[in-house]
Design an enzyme around this catalytic site. Structure first.
Site, mmCIF file in Angstrom:
data_model
loop_
_atom_site.group_PDB
_atom_site.id
_atom_site.type_symbol
_atom_site.label_atom_id
_atom_site.label_comp_id
_atom_site.label_asym_id
_atom_site.label_seq_id
_atom_site.Cartn_x
_atom_site.Cartn_y
_atom_site.Cartn_z
ATOM 1 C CB CYS A 217 -0.971 -0.019 1.189
ATOM 2 S SG CYS A 217 -0.177 -0.014 2.809
ATOM 3 N NE ARG B 18 -4.529 1.463 1.779
ATOM 4 C CZ ARG B 18 -4.335 2.210 0.717
ATOM 5 N NH1 ARG B 18 -5.204 2.152 -0.291
ATOM 6 N NH2 ARG B 18 -3.299 3.021 0.629
ATOM 7 C CG ASP C 52 -5.408 6.055 2.163
ATOM 8 O OD1 ASP C 52 -5.451 5.761 3.377
ATOM 9 O OD2 ASP C 52 -4.553 6.822 1.686
HETATM 10 P P1 4NP Z 1 -1.811 2.768 4.085
HETATM 11 O O1 4NP Z 1 -2.500 4.094 4.666
HETATM 12 O O2 4NP Z 1 -1.253 3.133 2.718
HETATM 13 O O3 4NP Z 1 -2.947 1.804 3.989
HETATM 14 O O4 4NP Z 1 -0.745 2.364 5.074
HETATM 15 C C1 4NP Z 1 -1.858 5.334 4.722
HETATM 16 C C2 4NP Z 1 -0.909 5.589 5.680
HETATM 17 C C3 4NP Z 1 -0.307 6.826 5.733
HETATM 18 C C4 4NP Z 1 -0.658 7.808 4.839
HETATM 19 C C5 4NP Z 1 -1.601 7.555 3.861
HETATM 20 C C6 4NP Z 1 -2.207 6.304 3.795
HETATM 21 N N1 4NP Z 1 -0.062 9.091 4.918
HETATM 22 O O5 4NP Z 1 -0.427 9.966 4.118
HETATM 23 O O6 4NP Z 1 0.814 9.313 5.774
#
Ligand code: 4NP
Length: 160
Positions: A9, A15, A127
């Site tokens: 991800c 995720r 997300d």
């Molecule tokens: P992930 O979620 O991609 O599912 O781990 C996110 C974690 C951090 C961020 C965005 C999505 N961020 O912008 O820091």
């Protein structure tokens, strides 16, 4: 030799660690732990070294009784050789993964996670980072569906 799965991800704190831990839960139940290995990574460097997001861990614990384990790391080119299948959570992740393989040598290893869903029609795992509890719960539901389909695929295609 084990069959190796990498879940990817953006941050590797919501995720993809959920996908990795849910898949390991199903693999344990199926007694296939010695034949299928899972890892996860993020396309970004934002959260390198961090544990899974607390809100994501709470959803996994409430809905499945799973404790999320892991430490965020960034996707690297050597992952293309290391892993048999690379599962992207959304299209942006997919595009960013593909961009690391300009010759297209490993494109066949990269798939969208939702291709393995059977009960849900969403094409991407949304997300959840900037949303509320419902978003985190939805990620767990979607990933359980996709992980079940993925395990069925791996077993029926005799990958392991
Ligand atoms: P992930 O979620 O991609 O599912 O781990 C996110 C974690 C951090 C961020 C965005 C999505 N961020 O912008 O820091």
């Amino acid at each position: 030799m084990s069959y190796k799965l990498l879940f990817v991800c953006l941050g590797n704190i919501c995720r993809s660690p959920s996908a990795e831990n849910i898949m390991n839960y199903l693999i344990d139940q199926a007694e296939l732990s010695d034949r299928i290995l899972c890892d996860s990574a993020g396309t970004s460097s934002y959260h390198i070294g961090s544990p899974p997001d607390r809100r994501m861990s709470a959803a996994a614990s409430t809905k499945l009784g799973i404790k999320l384990q892991g430490q965020a790391r960034q996707l690297q080119k050597s992952d293309f050789q290391e892993f048999d299948l690379i599962l992207a959570m959304d299209r942006d992740n997919y595009d960013n993964i593909i961009a690391l393989d300009p010759t297209g040598q490993y494109h066949h290893k990269v798939l969208l996670m939702c291709e393995f869903c059977s009960r849900h029609t969403l094409k991407e795992v949304p997300d959840p980072y900037y949303g509320g509890t419902e978003g985190f719960n939805q990620v767990i539901d979607l990933l359980l569906d996709a992980c079940e389909g993925l395990l069925q695929h791996i077993v029926s295609a005799e990958c392991c």
